[in-house]
Design a protein around this motif. Structure first.
Motif, PDB file in Angstrom:
ATOM      1  N   TRP A 160       4.063  69.190  24.733  1.00 48.31           N
ATOM      2  CA  TRP A 160       5.413  68.821  25.194  1.00 48.31           C
ATOM      3  C   TRP A 160       5.955  69.890  26.147  1.00 48.31           C
ATOM      4  O   TRP A 160       6.557  69.566  27.182  1.00 48.31           O
ATOM      5  N   ALA A 161       5.781  71.154  25.797  1.00 48.13           N
ATOM      6  CA  ALA A 161       6.296  72.240  26.631  1.00 48.13           C
ATOM      7  C   ALA A 161       5.671  72.214  28.017  1.00 48.13           C
ATOM      8  O   ALA A 161       6.359  72.379  29.035  1.00 48.13           O
ATOM      9  N   LEU A 162       4.362  72.002  28.095  1.00 49.86           N
ATOM     10  CA  LEU A 162       3.695  71.972  29.394  1.00 49.86           C
ATOM     11  C   LEU A 162       4.079  70.734  30.196  1.00 49.86           C
ATOM     12  O   LEU A 162       4.245  70.809  31.417  1.00 49.86           O
ATOM     13  N   LEU A 172      -4.125  73.187  28.260  1.00 41.61           N
ATOM     14  CA  LEU A 172      -4.215  74.421  27.489  1.00 41.61           C
ATOM     15  C   LEU A 172      -5.473  74.322  26.625  1.00 41.61           C
ATOM     16  O   LEU A 172      -5.525  73.556  25.666  1.00 41.61           O
ATOM     17  N   HIS A 173      -6.499  75.079  26.994  1.00 43.56           N
ATOM     18  CA  HIS A 173      -7.785  74.985  26.317  1.00 43.56           C
ATOM     19  C   HIS A 173      -7.728  75.683  24.960  1.00 43.56           C
ATOM     20  O   HIS A 173      -6.923  76.603  24.747  1.00 43.56           O
ATOM     21  N   PRO A 174      -8.588  75.291  24.019  1.00 40.66           N
ATOM     22  CA  PRO A 174      -8.575  75.927  22.691  1.00 40.66           C
ATOM     23  C   PRO A 174      -8.806  77.421  22.737  1.00 40.66           C
ATOM     24  O   PRO A 174      -8.295  78.162  21.880  1.00 40.66           O
ATOM     25  N   ALA A 175      -9.567  77.894  23.726  1.00 40.46           N
ATOM     26  CA  ALA A 175      -9.858  79.329  23.803  1.00 40.46           C
ATOM     27  C   ALA A 175      -8.693  80.128  24.388  1.00 40.46           C
ATOM     28  O   ALA A 175      -8.686  81.361  24.305  1.00 40.46           O
ATOM     29  N   ALA A 179       0.426  81.921  23.269  1.00 45.38           N
ATOM     30  CA  ALA A 179       1.573  82.812  23.433  1.00 45.38           C
ATOM     31  C   ALA A 179       1.591  83.432  24.823  1.00 45.38           C
ATOM     32  O   ALA A 179       2.656  83.646  25.412  1.00 45.38           O
ATOM     33  N   TYR A 180       0.383  83.758  25.357  1.00 43.42           N
ATOM     34  CA  TYR A 180       0.310  84.348  26.692  1.00 43.42           C
ATOM     35  C   TYR A 180       0.462  83.287  27.775  1.00 43.42           C
ATOM     36  O   TYR A 180       1.193  83.464  28.747  1.00 43.42           O
ATOM     37  N   ARG A 181      -0.251  82.142  27.628  1.00 44.98           N
ATOM     38  CA  ARG A 181      -0.225  81.101  28.648  1.00 44.98           C
ATOM     39  C   ARG A 181       1.153  80.459  28.788  1.00 44.98           C
ATOM     40  O   ARG A 181       1.537  80.034  29.881  1.00 44.98           O
ATOM     41  N   LEU A 182       1.904  80.373  27.702  1.00 44.84           N
ATOM     42  CA  LEU A 182       3.199  79.693  27.725  1.00 44.84           C
ATOM     43  C   LEU A 182       4.376  80.669  27.760  1.00 44.84           C
ATOM     44  O   LEU A 182       5.520  80.241  27.716  1.00 44.84           O
ATOM     45  N   GLY A 183       4.088  81.953  27.850  1.00 44.85           N
ATOM     46  CA  GLY A 183       5.169  82.934  27.774  1.00 44.85           C
ATOM     47  C   GLY A 183       6.175  82.826  28.898  1.00 44.85           C
ATOM     48  O   GLY A 183       7.346  83.178  28.726  1.00 44.85           O
ATOM     49  N   GLN A 239       5.369  75.948  15.259  1.00 47.60           N
ATOM     50  CA  GLN A 239       4.741  74.659  15.528  1.00 47.60           C
ATOM     51  C   GLN A 239       4.000  74.671  16.859  1.00 47.60           C
ATOM     52  O   GLN A 239       2.901  74.123  16.971  1.00 47.60           O
ATOM     53  N   LEU A 240       4.580  75.292  17.858  1.00 47.80           N
ATOM     54  CA  LEU A 240       3.943  75.358  19.173  1.00 47.80           C
ATOM     55  C   LEU A 240       2.635  76.128  19.108  1.00 47.80           C
ATOM     56  O   LEU A 240       1.639  75.751  19.731  1.00 47.80           O
TER      57      LEU A 240
END
Length: 521
Positions: A160-162, A172-175, A179-183, A239-240
């Motif tokens: 939802w955020a993306l 957003l890949h599992p690896a 927290a960093y990618r969505l910061g 949750q995110l």
């Protein structure tokens, strides 16, 4: 109930202009064609006047925005035209879209008011990978003339955020470290309500990475009283990141039983319409009986020669498939129908059904045929008086008089088991709200001697009490005061039920107050 975990792959579909796109489809217009090329806003009536729900691209370019008052928008765009919003229709459209979106995954869920969540775990290889799935989704939704933004992530919150605040077709890949990618995303990406977002901005927390710089205990102290996920950034952040599961309720496709009659000649007389209605209810009864179902809500559509469609809805108290009973109830709803040049098609649809097993006919069945059963009586009263006028009281587990009962539909089962209480005598009539009275007494904790109610003074001839009722600490604030109830009789023989709220020196307020709550006899 399903939960999204870090091992899942979730597709978020955000219809950026759902209400406008649906209006355009109903009008048969392509984007930027005809009336859609002019500034348009969908409005809803509020206590302060019309408010804009959604605007098209031309209206947005002219300065109109969702949530703006119509008067303010027209000062910026005098050429703005309006149409009424239809939130119920938009939700129904979204439900149909969620079922249709299951082509990309085994189940989907609603993300109201304008989104859909699809679990695509294990299905992306069918489309050549996640990028191929996003391309296929874009093409399919474009054919439906919907403006959308898509994203895939391990959790519904991250997807939802993306979709709302990230780049187009983000993955957003599992690896990846969420927290960093969505910061860099704003705190609004946590699906918080407006008040919580405003509070976080006042605290200087504008992006998700800002929350990482604050000690968790400080946020716990600030938001510990906020139980709703939309008001607690800690719950949303967990949750995110997939630290706690987020329940998602799948949308299940159901087929509503439907019968119809296409008439060889348009009908204009009520007697002919009643005959068609009787045939339709008999057909519906057979269709429901074959599925062991009973109807709770029925929708009758009348298609007129001039292309106007008249719809009448009926909701009954208990599942039923008795054609005589259903036809009789619908008959009262057709008294104001104007056939015009004639009705050429009639359709009956069971929008809400419940299991109703086959049973041998008995006395109750005979009573239904004669219209004397309880369910038939409730249905007739509801049609005449309205659904809000037919209710029954249900006891609740509370010693506080105004909470000791609640109202529900006449034949609905009690949803929770009620505790058995040994109450003292209660008056026959309780006021909807306790009314304040002025009381004279000999000692602060003594019996009342005189009171004034509704500008009339009453001398207390007899008094009995008190009956003490403590506040319900699990429902009320800590400042709630206990009550001492008295049964009193005045000089004219009239009896009252009064109480004193609080006692002297309880530390929960000033002078105790008196109220009258009930009348005897």
């Amino acid at each position: 109930m399903l939960t999204a975990s870090s091992s899942r792959r979730i597709l978020a579909i955000w219809c950026t202009r759902l209400a406008i796109d649906r209006w355009r489809l109903l009008e048969g217009l392509a984007e930027g064609e005809g009336a859609d090329a002019a500034p348009l806003a969908l409005i809803a009536e509020t206590a302060h006047g019309p408010r804009i729900v959604s605007v098209n691209a031309a209206g947005f370019a002219a300065g109109a925005k969702g949530g703006m008052m119509l008067a303010d928008a027209r000062t910026l765009c005098p050429a703005l035209t309006v149409a009424p919003a239809d939130p119920a229709g938009d939700l129904l459209f979204l439900e149909d879209l969620a079922v249709w979106a299951q082509r990309w995954g085994p189940w989907s869920a609603l993300d109201p008011p304008d989104g859909v969540i699809v679990d695509v775990t294990g299905a992306t290889h069918l489309f050549g990978g996640e990028a191929g799935l996003l391309a296929d989704a874009h093409a399919a939704l474009a054919r439906r003339q919907l403006m959308v933004r898509l994203a895939i992530a391990p959790t519904a919150g991250a997807a939802w955020a993306l979709a709302h605040h990230g780049p187009q077709d983000a993955i957003l890949h599992p690896a990846d470290d969420p927290a960093y990618r969505l910061g860099h995303l704003p705190v609004a990406a946590l699906r918080l309500d407006d008040d919580t977002i405003t509070l976080l901005k006042r605290l200087g927390l504008k992006r998700l990475e800002d929350l990482r710089g604050v000690h968790r205990d400080a946020l716990v102290r600030r938001f510990r009283n906020r139980r709703s996920a939309a008001a607690n950034p800690l719950i949303r952040m967990d949750q995110l990141l997939g630290l706690v599961p987020e329940p998602l309720l799948p949308v299940m496709a159901t087929e509503a039983p439907m019968v119809q009659r296409r008439l060889m000649e348009p009908i204009r007389h009520r007697s002919l319409l009643d005959r068609v209605l009787a045939d339709l209810t008999a057909d519906m009864a057979r269709a429901l009986e074959g599925q062991a179902l009973g109807a709770r809500r029925l929708e009758l559509g009348l298609w007129k020669v001039d292309n106007e469609v008249v719809v009448r809805r009926l909701e009954i108290a208990a599942p039923s498939r008795d054609p005589v009973h259903l036809a009789g109830l619908f008959g009262r709803k057709l008294e104001d129908v104007d056939a015009g040049f004639g009705i050429e098609m009639v359709r009956l649809r069971a929008a809400w059904t419940e299991p109703l097993a086959l049973a041998q006919r008995d006395l109750e069945s005979s009573a239904e045929n004669h219209g004397t059963s309880l369910a038939a009586c409730v249905d007739r009263l509801t049609v005449r008086l309205g659904s809000d006028a037919v209710r029954r009281p249900i006891a609740r587990a509370s010693h506080v008089p105004e909470r000791a009962q609640r109202w529900q539909a006449p034949l609905d089962p009690e949803k929770t088991a009620q505790a058995e209480f040994e109450f003292h005598a209660r008056p026959l009539k309780l006021l909807e709200r306790p009314e304040p009275i002025a009381v004279i007494y000999e000692t602060p904790d003594g019996l009342p001697k005189r009171f004034r109610w509704r500008n009339a003074a009453h001398d207390v001839l007899r008094a009995e009490g008190p009956e003490r009722i403590a506040p319900e600490w699990w429902r009320e604030r800590s400042t709630a005061r206990l009550r001492d109830y008295y049964r009193i009789e005045d000089e004219q023989g009239r009896r009252y039920w009064i109480y004193r709220s609080g006692v002297w020196g309880d530390g929960r307020g000033g002078t105790p107050e008196w109220f009258l709550q009930g009348l005897w006899g």
